[in-house]
Write a protein that holds these residues in place. Structure first.
Motif, PDB file in Angstrom:
ATOM      1  N   VAL A  63      46.329  -0.995  51.787  1.00 27.39           N
ATOM      2  CA  VAL A  63      47.205  -0.740  52.934  1.00 27.39           C
ATOM      3  C   VAL A  63      46.763  -1.583  54.129  1.00 27.39           C
ATOM      4  N   LEU A  64      45.476  -1.583  54.412  1.00 28.12           N
ATOM      5  CA  LEU A  64      44.977  -2.337  55.561  1.00 28.12           C
ATOM      6  C   LEU A  64      45.190  -3.839  55.381  1.00 28.12           C
ATOM      7  N   GLU A  65      44.962  -4.351  54.191  1.00 24.23           N
ATOM      8  CA  GLU A  65      45.199  -5.777  53.924  1.00 24.23           C
ATOM      9  C   GLU A  65      46.684  -6.115  54.053  1.00 24.23           C
ATOM     10  N   THR A  66      47.542  -5.239  53.539  1.00 19.83           N
ATOM     11  CA  THR A  66      48.976  -5.490  53.539  1.00 19.83           C
ATOM     12  C   THR A  66      49.554  -5.541  54.954  1.00 19.83           C
ATOM     13  N   TYR A  67      49.131  -4.605  55.812  1.00 22.18           N
ATOM     14  CA  TYR A  67      49.757  -4.476  57.124  1.00 22.18           C
ATOM     15  C   TYR A  67      48.959  -5.083  58.275  1.00 22.18           C
ATOM     16  N   SER A  68      47.863  -5.750  57.991  1.00 24.04           N
ATOM     17  CA  SER A  68      47.061  -6.328  59.071  1.00 24.04           C
ATOM     18  C   SER A  68      47.552  -7.708  59.519  1.00 24.04           C
ATOM     19  N   GLN A  69      48.619  -8.189  58.955  1.00 23.66           N
ATOM     20  CA  GLN A  69      49.275  -9.438  59.338  1.00 23.66           C
ATOM     21  C   GLN A  69      48.301 -10.605  59.470  1.00 23.66           C
ATOM     22  N   GLY A  70      47.859 -11.067  58.319  1.00 22.60           N
ATOM     23  CA  GLY A  70      47.046 -12.257  58.288  1.00 22.60           C
ATOM     24  C   GLY A  70      45.551 -12.044  58.414  1.00 22.60           C
ATOM     25  N   TRP A  71      45.123 -10.813  58.567  1.00 23.79           N
ATOM     26  CA  TRP A  71      43.688 -10.527  58.664  1.00 23.79           C
ATOM     27  C   TRP A  71      43.203  -9.941  57.352  1.00 23.79           C
ATOM     28  N   GLN A  72      42.247 -10.594  56.738  1.00 20.94           N
ATOM     29  CA  GLN A  72      41.622 -10.023  55.551  1.00 20.94           C
ATOM     30  C   GLN A  72      40.556  -9.035  56.007  1.00 20.94           C
ATOM     31  N   LEU A  73      40.318  -8.024  55.194  1.00 24.78           N
ATOM     32  CA  LEU A  73      39.327  -7.005  55.553  1.00 24.78           C
ATOM     33  C   LEU A  73      37.964  -7.609  55.868  1.00 24.78           C
ATOM     34  N   ASP A  74      37.549  -8.579  55.106  1.00 23.39           N
ATOM     35  CA  ASP A  74      36.214  -9.134  55.326  1.00 23.39           C
ATOM     36  C   ASP A  74      36.100  -9.951  56.611  1.00 23.39           C
ATOM     37  N   ARG A  75      37.200 -10.267  57.246  1.00 23.09           N
ATOM     38  CA  ARG A  75      37.179 -10.971  58.536  1.00 23.09           C
ATOM     39  C   ARG A  75      37.144 -10.014  59.715  1.00 23.09           C
ATOM     40  N   MET A  76      37.447  -8.748  59.479  1.00 19.68           N
ATOM     41  CA  MET A  76      37.440  -7.753  60.552  1.00 19.68           C
ATOM     42  C   MET A  76      36.005  -7.320  60.847  1.00 19.68           C
ATOM     43  N   GLY A 124      47.620  -1.265  66.903  1.00 20.46           N
ATOM     44  CA  GLY A 124      48.790  -1.862  66.262  1.00 20.46           C
ATOM     45  C   GLY A 124      48.819  -1.652  64.759  1.00 20.46           C
ATOM     46  N   LEU A 125      47.681  -1.845  64.116  1.00 24.22           N
ATOM     47  CA  LEU A 125      47.623  -1.689  62.664  1.00 24.22           C
ATOM     48  C   LEU A 125      47.849  -0.234  62.256  1.00 24.22           C
ATOM     49  N   LEU A 126      47.228   0.691  62.957  1.00 24.44           N
ATOM     50  CA  LEU A 126      47.398   2.108  62.597  1.00 24.44           C
ATOM     51  C   LEU A 126      48.797   2.624  62.927  1.00 24.44           C
ATOM     52  N   ALA A 127      49.406   2.105  63.970  1.00 22.58           N
ATOM     53  CA  ALA A 127      50.797   2.484  64.269  1.00 22.58           C
ATOM     54  C   ALA A 127      51.702   2.053  63.120  1.00 22.58           C
ATOM     55  N   ARG A 128      51.438   0.882  62.578  1.00 20.51           N
ATOM     56  CA  ARG A 128      52.224   0.399  61.430  1.00 20.51           C
ATOM     57  C   ARG A 128      51.980   1.277  60.204  1.00 20.51           C
ATOM     58  N   VAL A 129      50.723   1.642  59.970  1.00 21.66           N
ATOM     59  CA  VAL A 129      50.394   2.527  58.854  1.00 21.66           C
ATOM     60  C   VAL A 129      51.133   3.861  58.995  1.00 21.66           C
ATOM     61  N   ALA A 130      51.149   4.394  60.205  1.00 22.26           N
ATOM     62  CA  ALA A 130      51.866   5.656  60.442  1.00 22.26           C
ATOM     63  C   ALA A 130      53.362   5.500  60.173  1.00 22.26           C
ATOM     64  N   ASP A 131      53.926   4.359  60.540  1.00 25.14           N
ATOM     65  CA  ASP A 131      55.355   4.106  60.322  1.00 25.14           C
ATOM     66  C   ASP A 131      55.722   4.059  58.841  1.00 25.14           C
ATOM     67  N   VAL A 132      54.810   3.537  58.013  1.00 27.49           N
ATOM     68  CA  VAL A 132      55.139   3.327  56.600  1.00 27.49           C
ATOM     69  C   VAL A 132      54.461   4.335  55.684  1.00 27.49           C
ATOM     70  N   LYS A 133      53.819   5.341  56.225  1.00 26.14           N
ATOM     71  CA  LYS A 133      53.011   6.238  55.391  1.00 26.14           C
ATOM     72  C   LYS A 133      53.795   6.937  54.290  1.00 26.14           C
ATOM     73  N   ALA A 134      55.066   7.173  54.485  1.00 31.23           N
ATOM     74  CA  ALA A 134      55.869   7.830  53.461  1.00 31.23           C
ATOM     75  C   ALA A 134      55.973   6.967  52.205  1.00 31.23           C
ATOM     76  N   THR A 135      55.813   5.671  52.340  1.00 32.92           N
ATOM     77  CA  THR A 135      55.890   4.776  51.183  1.00 32.92           C
ATOM     78  C   THR A 135      54.533   4.587  50.506  1.00 32.92           C
ATOM     79  N   ILE A 136      53.472   5.104  51.130  1.00 32.87           N
ATOM     80  CA  ILE A 136      52.120   4.891  50.630  1.00 32.87           C
ATOM     81  C   ILE A 136      51.657   6.037  49.722  1.00 32.87           C
ATOM     82  N   ALA A 137      51.747   7.239  50.230  1.00 33.64           N
ATOM     83  CA  ALA A 137      51.192   8.387  49.501  1.00 33.64           C
ATOM     84  C   ALA A 137      52.037   8.803  48.329  1.00 33.64           C
TER      85      ALA A 137
END
Length: 137
Positions: A63-76, A124-137
């Motif tokens: 989820v974090l990789e998908t919605y972070s818009q160009g940021w890979q987890l290992d770069r955060m 920004g990333l968590l707001a996006r996660v909240a917006d799409v959470k119904a498609t995740i769980a």
């Protein structure tokens, strides 16, 4: 500091420590429960959060990789990753915590522990996660 806020901070610390030291998160949690490093045992909610993050580790990372818009987890920054994992678990898999609370708590954690840009990025990333959470769980 509220009890759940402290518990979230402890969960972030465990996730961060495990990554920084190259340890298994589950084993580190078990060690901290068995032998606390402070005079106070880990809060129950800390254990719940870390176990929840572990149970959904792959999904959270995806989820974090998908919605972070160009940021890979290992770069955060590592602190950001830990805070994002805690908050994503709360948003998607813990119905007891309102999404805005999970987001604001994550922002507060990174404000004092990470980069100047982290609060905006985490928000920004968590707001996006909240917006799409119904498609995740």
């Amino acid at each position: 500091m509220a009890a759940r806020t402290k518990a979230r901070k402890r969960a972030l610390e465990i996730l961060f420590e495990a990554e920084a030291r190259g340890l298994n998160v589950g084993q580190l949690l078990a060690d901290r429960v068995a032998k606390p490093t402070t005079q106070h045992p880990l809060p129950d909610y800390t254990v719940t959060v870390v176990e929840g993050v572990l149970a959904h580790w792959g999904e959270i990372n995806e989820v974090l990789e998908t919605y972070s818009q160009g940021w890979q987890l290992d770069r955060m920054p590592a602190v950001d990753r830990a805070a994002l994992r805690v908050a994503t678990w709360e948003i998607v898999w813990n119905d007891e915590v309102p999404d805005p609370v999970a987001i604001s708590e994550a922002i507060a954690l990174v404000q004092g522990m990470s980069t100047d840009e982290s609060p905006k990025f985490v928000n920004g990333l968590l707001a996006r996660v909240a917006d799409v959470k119904a498609t995740i769980a």
